[in-house]
Design an enzyme around this catalytic site. Structure first.
Site, PDB file in Angstrom:
ATOM      1  N   GLU A   1       1.258   6.343  -7.110  1.00  0.00           N
ATOM      2  CA  GLU A   1       0.142   7.197  -7.512  1.00  0.00           C
ATOM      3  C   GLU A   1       0.484   8.673  -7.315  1.00  0.00           C
ATOM      4  OE1 GLU A   1      -3.566   6.044  -5.724  1.00  0.00           O
ATOM      5  OE2 GLU A   1      -3.125   3.906  -5.930  1.00  0.00           O
TER       6      GLU A   1
ATOM      7  N   TYR B   1       0.810  -1.212   0.000  1.00  0.00           N
ATOM      8  CA  TYR B   1       0.000   0.000   0.000  1.00  0.00           C
ATOM      9  C   TYR B   1       0.856   1.280   0.000  1.00  0.00           C
ATOM     10  CZ  TYR B   1      -4.880  -1.320  -0.047  1.00  0.00           C
ATOM     11  OH  TYR B   1      -6.122  -1.735  -0.459  1.00  0.00           O
TER      12      TYR B   1
END
Length: 318
Positions: free
Chosen positions: A249, A242
């Site tokens: 991102e 994550y």
């Protein structure tokens, strides 16, 4: 039986008339201290009492095994009573079949993405550094269609949560699905300049690895199967993946900001005397903050789930 007791040698005997039928041949075992006689019931169920006479003989006592059998029998009866009160869902099997198929399709889709990217990386990477970078630059054009399909289908997870098909909090699902779709459709899908960036490879790769553990875990859960290694991976692999996915991102957003500023794409011009224009690149800077807030929400949710599934089991008080 003949034995030596407090009053010398005597013949000892007793009679017990059991409440229900028992096996005719008991098992006897003689030790130095005592004589053990095991009498087997013909039917393994709980008796209200041991003997036909209501008053129990003073020399008889209930064993721990009998007490455990009684507790299990009472628990079974209570469970049946509770289940009889709950109305049966006529569409239960249909819902379960739908969830199994949904998770299977998503697992196959992300598996295709992961395998395709891995094979291309190793095959092209065997040549030289330029071939390796080619696999990075070409990621979007080879993988985007399948990623579009999987991420569009992922919107069904929000519907599943809203209508009660699955018991999962809505906010973490919204944060993840809309966050990914914003990156995929708005940032990457609308800018050709971003589609050849190496960061696309890492975004897609981290997304696919996470789902390789999540969807098969949910699929097996639908049929009541728990595979402990998969459970551990489901609630552990997110710890490194994550942050890496969130970082990829964020890099993708940062690299797109100058392009949106130059092209003015999605910028909103308002009719006013000052001719003020709301730049989409400015909204992206705000979105960076929202992105990390969304990662925090998912981190908190997954940490609670990890404690629930992998934390130490609480011992029942007797």
């Amino acid at each position: 039986a003949q034995g030596h007791g407090a009053k010398g040698d005597n013949i000892y005997e007793f009679e017990i008339e059991f409440l229900e039928p028992v096996e005719p041949k008991p098992v006897c075992r003689v030790t130095q201290r005592q004589l053990n006689i095991t009498v087997q019931k013909k039917e393994s169920n709980w008796w209200e009492r041991l003997t036909k006479q209501e008053k129990r003989p003073a020399f008889l006592d209930e064993s721990d095994a009998e007490m455990e059998l009684k507790e299990k029998e009472e628990e079974k009866i209570n469970k049946m009573k509770i289940e009889s009160r709950v109305p049966k869902d006529p569409f239960r099997h249909l819902k379960k079949g739908y969830l199994i198929m949904y998770n299977l399709v998503q697992f196959l889709g992300f598996s295709w993405i992961f395998v395709n990217m891995t094979v291309r990386l190793f095959i092209l990477g065997k040549g030289n550094f330029l071939c390796l970078t080619d696999s990075f630059y070409d990621t979007f054009h080879t993988i985007a269609d399948m990623m579009y399909f999987c991420q569009t289908l992922a919107l069904m997870e929000l519907m599943n949560s809203l209508i009660g098909l699955v018991r999962s909090p809505l906010l973490p699902a919204v944060a993840q699905i809309f966050g990914r779709n914003f990156i995929l459709f708005v940032v990457l899908g609308s800018l050709e300049e971003m589609q050849s960036k190496p960061v696309v490879f890492f975004v897609f790769y981290f997304w696919s690895i996470i789902e390789l553990f999540r969807y098969p875990y949910y699929m097996l859960s639908c049929i009541g199967i728990e595979w402990k290694p998969l459970t551990w991976l489901r609630y552990t692999a997110w710890i490194p993946l994550y942050p890496l996915g969130g970082l990829a991102e964020a890099v993708c957003i940062i690299q797109s900001i100058p392009i949106f500023s130059e092209t003015g794409k999605f910028s909103l011009g308002l009719p006013n005397p000052l001719n003020v224009t709301i730049q989409f690149s400015f909204l992206l800077q705000i979105y960076l903050i929202v992105l990390f807030l969304g990662i925090f929400v998912n981190f908190r949710h997954l940490y609670k789930q990890r404690k629930q599934h992998l934390g130490p089991k609480k011992r029942k008080m007797k």
